[in-house]
Design a protein around this motif. Structure first.
Motif, PDB file in Angstrom:
ATOM      1  N   ALA B  77       0.942  -0.790  -0.048  1.00 40.99           N
ATOM      2  CA  ALA B  77       0.082  -0.222  -0.512  1.00 40.99           C
ATOM      3  C   ALA B  77       0.846   1.344   0.003  1.00 40.99           C
ATOM      4  O   ALA B  77       1.555   1.005   0.717  1.00 40.99           O
ATOM      5  CB  ALA B  77      -1.357   0.132   1.398  1.00 40.99           C
ATOM      6  N   TYR B  78       0.811   2.072  -0.667  1.00 43.11           N
ATOM      7  CA  TYR B  78       0.954   3.160  -0.746  1.00 43.11           C
ATOM      8  C   TYR B  78       0.700   4.833   0.157  1.00 43.11           C
ATOM      9  O   TYR B  78      -0.317   4.645  -0.240  1.00 43.11           O
ATOM     10  CB  TYR B  78       1.278   3.875  -2.430  1.00 43.11           C
ATOM     11  CG  TYR B  78       2.213   2.877  -3.203  1.00 43.11           C
ATOM     12  CD1 TYR B  78       3.673   2.891  -3.710  1.00 43.11           C
ATOM     13  CD2 TYR B  78       1.025   1.815  -3.793  1.00 43.11           C
ATOM     14  CE1 TYR B  78       4.011   2.114  -4.666  1.00 43.11           C
ATOM     15  CE2 TYR B  78       2.555   0.535  -3.873  1.00 43.11           C
ATOM     16  CZ  TYR B  78       3.889   1.270  -4.355  1.00 43.11           C
ATOM     17  OH  TYR B  78       4.687  -0.335  -5.197  1.00 43.11           O
ATOM     18  N   ALA B  94      -1.694  16.033  10.391  1.00 42.99           N
ATOM     19  CA  ALA B  94      -2.633  14.926  11.027  1.00 42.99           C
ATOM     20  C   ALA B  94      -2.939  14.857   9.378  1.00 42.99           C
ATOM     21  O   ALA B  94      -2.332  14.704   8.748  1.00 42.99           O
ATOM     22  CB  ALA B  94      -4.444  15.848  10.884  1.00 42.99           C
ATOM     23  N   VAL B  95      -3.072  13.024  10.503  1.00 47.70           N
ATOM     24  CA  VAL B  95      -3.272  11.940   8.905  1.00 47.70           C
ATOM     25  C   VAL B  95      -4.449  11.890   8.445  1.00 47.70           C
ATOM     26  O   VAL B  95      -5.508  11.882   8.781  1.00 47.70           O
ATOM     27  CB  VAL B  95      -2.804  11.309   9.693  1.00 47.70           C
ATOM     28  CG1 VAL B  95      -3.193   9.404   8.557  1.00 47.70           C
ATOM     29  CG2 VAL B  95      -1.507  10.629  10.024  1.00 47.70           C
ATOM     30  N   ARG B  96      -4.505  12.622   6.867  1.00 53.34           N
ATOM     31  CA  ARG B  96      -5.376  12.110   6.296  1.00 53.34           C
ATOM     32  C   ARG B  96      -5.508  10.206   5.130  1.00 53.34           C
ATOM     33  O   ARG B  96      -4.547   9.820   5.324  1.00 53.34           O
ATOM     34  CB  ARG B  96      -5.773  12.936   5.141  1.00 53.34           C
ATOM     35  CG  ARG B  96      -6.264  14.266   6.040  1.00 53.34           C
ATOM     36  CD  ARG B  96      -5.953  16.217   4.529  1.00 53.34           C
ATOM     37  NE  ARG B  96      -6.029  17.185   5.723  1.00 53.34           N
ATOM     38  CZ  ARG B  96      -6.680  17.608   5.872  1.00 53.34           C
ATOM     39  NH1 ARG B  96      -8.010  16.950   6.238  1.00 53.34           N
ATOM     40  NH2 ARG B  96      -6.234  18.465   7.339  1.00 53.34           N
ATOM     41  N   PRO B  97      -6.420  10.747   4.482  1.00 52.92           N
ATOM     42  CA  PRO B  97      -6.580   9.225   4.061  1.00 52.92           C
ATOM     43  C   PRO B  97      -5.102   8.731   2.808  1.00 52.92           C
ATOM     44  O   PRO B  97      -5.069  10.012   2.399  1.00 52.92           O
ATOM     45  CB  PRO B  97      -7.998   8.679   2.943  1.00 52.92           C
ATOM     46  CG  PRO B  97      -8.935  10.370   3.780  1.00 52.92           C
ATOM     47  CD  PRO B  97      -8.031  11.173   4.631  1.00 52.92           C
ATOM     48  N   GLY B  98      -4.790   7.792   3.152  1.00 55.13           N
ATOM     49  CA  GLY B  98      -3.185   7.844   1.881  1.00 55.13           C
ATOM     50  C   GLY B  98      -2.402   8.851   2.287  1.00 55.13           C
ATOM     51  O   GLY B  98      -1.368   8.560   1.955  1.00 55.13           O
ATOM     52  N   GLY B  99      -2.479   9.004   4.201  1.00 52.93           N
ATOM     53  CA  GLY B  99      -1.655  10.067   4.048  1.00 52.93           C
ATOM     54  C   GLY B  99      -0.536   9.003   5.524  1.00 52.93           C
ATOM     55  O   GLY B  99      -1.024   8.242   6.267  1.00 52.93           O
ATOM     56  N   ALA B 100       0.927   9.431   5.122  1.00 53.85           N
ATOM     57  CA  ALA B 100       1.508   9.117   6.570  1.00 53.85           C
ATOM     58  C   ALA B 100       1.830   9.974   7.231  1.00 53.85           C
ATOM     59  O   ALA B 100       2.550  11.063   6.573  1.00 53.85           O
ATOM     60  CB  ALA B 100       2.578   7.452   6.663  1.00 53.85           C
TER      61      ALA B 100
END
Lengths: 408, 408
Positions: B77-78, B94-100
């Protein structure tokens, strides 16, 4: 990184056998009354015999034993009462053939007597005359002048912490001062950008109070050391090296609780290597919890680098730090630890070659292992003790009998 | 006299169950740093949750767990790397969908994230992009804000002496002062015309130095009490009654080591009876050594009258005095004692109904009982511990497995 750490981790038994710093604390003289738990630097010998004079062990009559031979209920032996000994005084009458001197338990045997007849084996039928109804052997009812301690005998050994009864015997022998090892001064350095002093009332975001230093100080005290809290150092190689150098100058043992991140874990080793006359003995111990432990010497001062996690730090300090501390403080044999035998509530797995320390609760002879999602300090405070799964074992079966080392 | 004493001797178990003075020490506030071994008067509750914020338990990347589902070595997963959390700081991304967000062990979980992927399960193949090769569950790699301690949860119970790890947890919670029971003040009165202070350099005829008081003071300290040495009283009923009355006014527990003669043994009882508001609970215990023991209360203060012989006095004080002391000091459960299991080197006889305390040396798993012509103090200093032959038993066989309570 973690694979390397795993393969280079030294067995705890090898570390305890191999890491034997020569550092010892100096000696100091302390009052006997303040010597409980202190460690004599040399055996303490008695300057005099104890009790110092022959004493009666019974209430009765001091006599010559030979005069009682053949005495019985049917045919008592008769003695002239020639005097009485008072407690704490010199006997004022000597015992001649056929004579008896009244004597209480603990009083000095009068000259001429070689035995004491118990009052229960006598009768007074006429004033001044004693009937003895049972023979007594030479030495009967008497404790010799040197029976407790002979001149020059050892009152207390070197290398063992003084116990209550030792202080009693030292008091009996009139020893007022004792030469003991100085308490090892243990420098405790905390590290971590997130760590703040425990007295911080309001925490900033991401901050935690320093729990480890307080607990390490208490363990140090319990083991006879003198903790020296050296404060909190940020995750900065130079700052840590400076704090370490200062602690090594002042202390007999230095303990560093590392930051918890991977990078922070290596900083203690780097700081040790930055100091002159230093060597890293091992970095990584085969112990769970507590693998990222460092053992080193800086200018002859043993340095123990502990994991950042408080639970792991305390477990490792008990297992490898306290033996070092005791050694430096001149304790030859570790003290007995409270233990309990219990049956395991469930199986616990371990890895061969690794020492596992498992916190347990003990109820009605059953030991329940305590595990948490993470190694949290509350797990240690709710435990009654811990079990050690030896390096050779791969686990403990359910219902197996285990020895739990109990927290006091 | 001895027959009467024998028949009226109370079993130790009955004395421990029945002699339960209501006296308790008051409370005082002490610094946490000085609270090791002190006994909280009430449970200590936490004012805040610990660790206080959700923390990472690993080095890695904070993500939304759902974004990792299905990820594997073959099909990673990327994630977009959108920031990094530093130790001891608020997360600035903050962490949003697809973020790390990169995060070290112990740092605060950023908003939006519900899991942390271990760095070992990730790869960075392009700057700014993370490949995750293993899924993580919600909560994975995270310790909750209240997982160590919830708000209001108990940090330390009442009635148990504070241990090193308790002080750690109190430090973590920011507790700086602890309300504890005052140390029980234990008045120690020595009696006997033959007894002189331990610092006496030269003894007169028939004199002995006071060994018992020093050892009793040390046992008192070990058990958390504060010894108050009240000096040596001659074998005189009025003098003893006066010393006892003064000690009862000042202390929480009073211990009298009696003179060793038959008459002196009764003086403690007479002195107790001479005081107002006093009662003798028992005079004579079924214990060897230590039969002529007295338990009493004067104005609510427990009084323990010990035998004159130092060995007997110390044995009895451990068995019945320390439980009283702990009770008065608010300790609900006695601390764990060090023990060892050993095989008896030879048989020891006992009398049914009597508790026998036998000093032993332990070597290589074998316990050798130590006996002397008389009960001498050196026997106690050369012992490694003692075994207790229970009241119901009439002895211990040779080779029997016994539990030895070890001296520390």
């Amino acid at each position: 990184m973690s694979a390397t750490e795993f393969f280079t981790a030294l067995p705890v038994s090898a570390a305890l056998a191999g890491f034997r710093p020569l550092r010892r604390t100096g000696t100091e003289e302390v009052d006997r009354a303040a010597a409980l738990g202190r460690v004599p630097a040399a055996p303490v010998a008695s300057g005099a015999a104890l009790p110092g004079f022959a004493r009666s062990t019974v209430d009765g009559y001091a006599v010559r034993a030979a005069d009682t031979y053949g005495a019985g209920e049917a045919l008592p032996a008769y003695f002239d009462l020639v005097g009485a000994v008072r407690m704490g005084s010199a006997p004022d009458a000597a015992v001649r053939p056929g004579g008896a001197v009244q004597i209480p338990t603990g009083a000095a045997i009068p000259p001429g007597a070689d035995a004491v007849v118990m009052v229960e084996h006598t009768q007074v039928t006429m004033p001044g005359v004693i009937e003895v109804t049972r023979p007594v052997a030479v030495g009967g009812g008497i404790v010799r002048a040197d029976e407790d301690v002979a001149v020059g005998a050892e009152l207390a050994p070197a290398g063992r912490a003084l116990r209550a009864q030792d202080l009693g015997l030292l008091a009996a022998a009139g020893v007022t001062r004792v030469e003991v090892r100085a308490r090892p001064r243990v420098g405790i350095i905390s590290t971590g950008d997130e760590v703040v002093p425990p007295d911080t009332a309001d925490l900033g975001p991401g901050q935690v109070r320093d729990a480890t230093a307080s607990a390490l100080a208490a363990l140090t005290e319990e083991a006879g050391g003198a903790p020296s809290l050296r404060g909190i150092v940020p995750d900065d190689a130079e700052a840590l090296a400076a704090a370490l150098a200062a602690a090594v100058r002042d202390c007999d043992v230095v303990v560093v609780s590392a930051g918890s991140s991977v990078g922070a874990r290596d900083e203690t080793a780097a700081a040790v290597r930055a100091l002159a006359d230093s060597r890293v003995y091992c970095h990584g111990l085969a112990i769970k919890p507590g693998k990222p432990t460092l053992l080193a010497e800086c200018s002859g001062v043993p340095v123990v680098g502990l994991p950042g996690n408080p639970l792991s730090a305390l477990v490792v300090f008990r297992q490898v730090g306290l033996p070092v501390l005791r050694r430096v403080g001149g304790i030859a044999l570790p003290p007995a630890e409270p233990t309990a035998t219990a049956a395991m509530a469930r199986a616990v797995a371990s890895a061969a070659g690794r020492l596992d320390v498992v916190q347990v609760r003990v109820r009605d002879g059953v030991a329940t292992p305590l595990f948490g999602a993470s190694a949290l300090l509350s797990l240690l405070t709710s435990a009654d003790g811990y079990i050690v799964i030896p390096e050779a074992a791969t686990g403990i079966d359910e219902d197996a009998q285990v020895t739990v080392t109990m927290y006091r």
